[in-house]
Design an enzyme around this catalytic site. Structure first.
Site, mmCIF file in Angstrom:
data_model
loop_
_atom_site.group_PDB
_atom_site.id
_atom_site.type_symbol
_atom_site.label_atom_id
_atom_site.label_comp_id
_atom_site.label_asym_id
_atom_site.label_seq_id
_atom_site.Cartn_x
_atom_site.Cartn_y
_atom_site.Cartn_z
ATOM 1 N N PRO A 1 0.808 -1.221 0.000
ATOM 2 C CA PRO A 1 0.000 0.000 0.000
ATOM 3 C C PRO A 1 0.839 1.268 0.000
ATOM 4 O O PRO A 1 1.862 1.365 0.699
ATOM 5 C CB PRO A 1 -0.808 -0.129 1.299
ATOM 6 C CG PRO A 1 -0.918 -1.603 1.512
ATOM 7 C CD PRO A 1 0.396 -2.161 1.053
ATOM 8 N N CYS A 2 0.384 2.256 -0.774
ATOM 9 C CA CYS A 2 1.117 3.502 -0.947
ATOM 10 C C CYS A 2 0.796 4.600 0.069
ATOM 11 O O CYS A 2 1.646 5.468 0.317
ATOM 12 C CB CYS A 2 0.864 4.049 -2.351
ATOM 13 S SG CYS A 2 1.401 2.949 -3.678
ATOM 14 N N PRO A 3 -0.419 4.659 0.660
ATOM 15 C CA PRO A 3 -0.766 5.777 1.539
ATOM 16 C C PRO A 3 0.247 6.103 2.623
ATOM 17 O O PRO A 3 0.417 7.294 2.945
ATOM 18 C CB PRO A 3 -2.115 5.338 2.129
ATOM 19 C CG PRO A 3 -2.735 4.516 1.051
ATOM 20 C CD PRO A 3 -1.581 3.747 0.460
ATOM 21 N N PRO A 4 0.955 5.131 3.240
ATOM 22 C CA PRO A 4 1.912 5.507 4.284
ATOM 23 C C PRO A 4 3.020 6.439 3.799
ATOM 24 O O PRO A 4 3.640 7.130 4.616
ATOM 25 C CB PRO A 4 2.494 4.157 4.730
ATOM 26 C CG PRO A 4 1.406 3.176 4.440
ATOM 27 C CD PRO A 4 0.808 3.657 3.155
ATOM 28 N N PHE A 5 3.266 6.486 2.487
ATOM 29 C CA PHE A 5 4.371 7.273 1.958
ATOM 30 C C PHE A 5 3.926 8.332 0.949
ATOM 31 O O PHE A 5 4.753 8.940 0.277
ATOM 32 C CB PHE A 5 5.409 6.334 1.322
ATOM 33 C CG PHE A 5 5.841 5.244 2.254
ATOM 34 C CD1 PHE A 5 6.770 5.486 3.251
ATOM 35 C CD2 PHE A 5 5.283 3.971 2.173
ATOM 36 C CE1 PHE A 5 7.149 4.484 4.141
ATOM 37 C CE2 PHE A 5 5.655 2.967 3.056
ATOM 38 C CZ PHE A 5 6.593 3.222 4.046
#
Length: 355
Positions: free
Chosen positions: A84-88
């Site tokens: 998943p991309c949201p953390p970065f």
């Protein structure tokens, strides 16, 4: 784009985590990898994978709870993941390892259990920001403990025939003596001009007899902003945030929503795109079917790793893995030393992110 021959015998094998709607899976298939398992938590994405490749072993699962005992003895050549991309990402608040959606530790833990010959992970460009330097170094350190040399690289989808800038942070990890043979894919300097939105979508725009298709295509003769898939927490079927919408507007596209049908005769500019056109902008073939509601389909498409980019990296890995009869990682003093291109560093040739 640098190309190598795709190995055919014996087939290389792959376990893919967070497989999504199959962008990376399709690219790796084209590069010569056969999936032993595709793990994905989203039910719509799982349905998409099964609809397009009924024989693929798709398992709906959170990778943090994945039981690898059933296929652990298969010794996969490659462990691939599109975490998943949201953390970065800016849209996801950029909490990094403090975000519960950060699955890098889970991927490394599974690499320790499966002992693949290679590891491939993709994520957003934001992961290469300076503030995540320590986190990237920690990932490489953990992989080094397993015997891998790990390197980060920034690749642009537009360099591989995709009509979208879409910069991606890619990590490749290999045992030291295999890593020495690995080369990152490079764009083909002899190729024609990059594929643009107008060139890619002109035929579909004219499919229902829309009279302005040619005029629209001329005005959209540029690379698209990066499509955003959003998450289940927020986001709908649109083409991205305000900055992206401004760029789309200049291309004759209303990016605030996604249409149910192609432009019709008499329709005026700006027009909306349909999900199938979004998939084309991600590099999916026209016969790749997405399941679920329009919002679910757009989310799957926007979150995908463009197949041509996965193909390009996969072929470079296949060239190394098919040419060396070595199973499992080795311990080396070189392991973990290489950490490449920085988002705001000096390596590579910087480009604007675009909306």
């Amino acid at each position: 784009m640098q190309r190598t021959e795709t190995p055919t015998q014996p087939p290389l094998t792959c376990v893919e985590l967070c497989a999504g709607a199959g962008g990376q899976s399709l690219g790796l298939e084209q590069a010569g990898f056969r999936p032993l398992l595709l793990a994905e938590i989203d039910p719509d994405a799982c349905a998409t994978l099964r609809a397009n490749r009924p024989r693929w072993p798709v398992l709906r699962s959170d990778i943090r709870a994945l039981d690898v005992n059933a296929f652990q003895e298969a010794e996969p050549d490659l462990l691939a993941a599109g975490v998943p991309c949201p953390p970065f990402s800016v849209a996801g608040s950029g909490l990094g390892p403090e975000d519960e959606r950060d699955l890098f530790p889970a991927v490394v833990a599974l690499a320790a259990k499966l002992r693949p010959r290679a590891v491939l992970i993709e994520n957003v460009r934001g992961l290469l920001q300076q503030r995540f330097n320590g986190y990237r170094t920690e990932i490489c350190r953990r992989l080094a403990e397993l015997g891998y040399v790990a390197e980060w690289q920034l690749l642009y989808a537009s360099d591989y025939g995709v009509p979208q800038l879409r910069p991606r942070a890619i990590l490749v990890a290999l045992p030291a003596r295999l890593f020495r043979l690995f080369q990152w894919p490079v764009p083909d300097a002899t190729a024609a001009a990059p594929v643009t939105v107008g060139r890619a979508l002109r035929a579909s725009m004219a499919a229902e007899g829309w009279e302005l298709a040619d005029e629209w295509a001329a005005g959209a003769d540029r690379i698209a902003p990066t499509l955003c898939g959003g998450s289940r927490r927020h986001g709908g079927p649109d083409l991205g945030p305000s900055r992206a919408r401004q760029t789309w507007a200049a291309m004759g596209v209303n990016a605030a929503s996604v249409a149910d049908r192609l432009p019709q005769p008499g329709e005026r500019l700006p027009v909306r795109l349909v999900p199938e056109q979004l998939a084309q902008l991600q590099g999916f073939p026209p016969d790749w079917v997405f399941t679920g509601t329009k919002t679910a389909r757009c989310r799957q498409i926007g979150n995908a790793f463009p197949p041509p980019v996965a193909d390009a990296v996969g072929r470079q890995l296949a060239a190394v893995l098919a040419g060396v009869g070595f199973k499992g990682p080795e311990t080396s003093t070189l392991a973990g030393r290489r950490i490449a291109v920085q988002y705001d560093g000096q390596q590579g040739s910087p480009r604007p992110e675009g909306p």
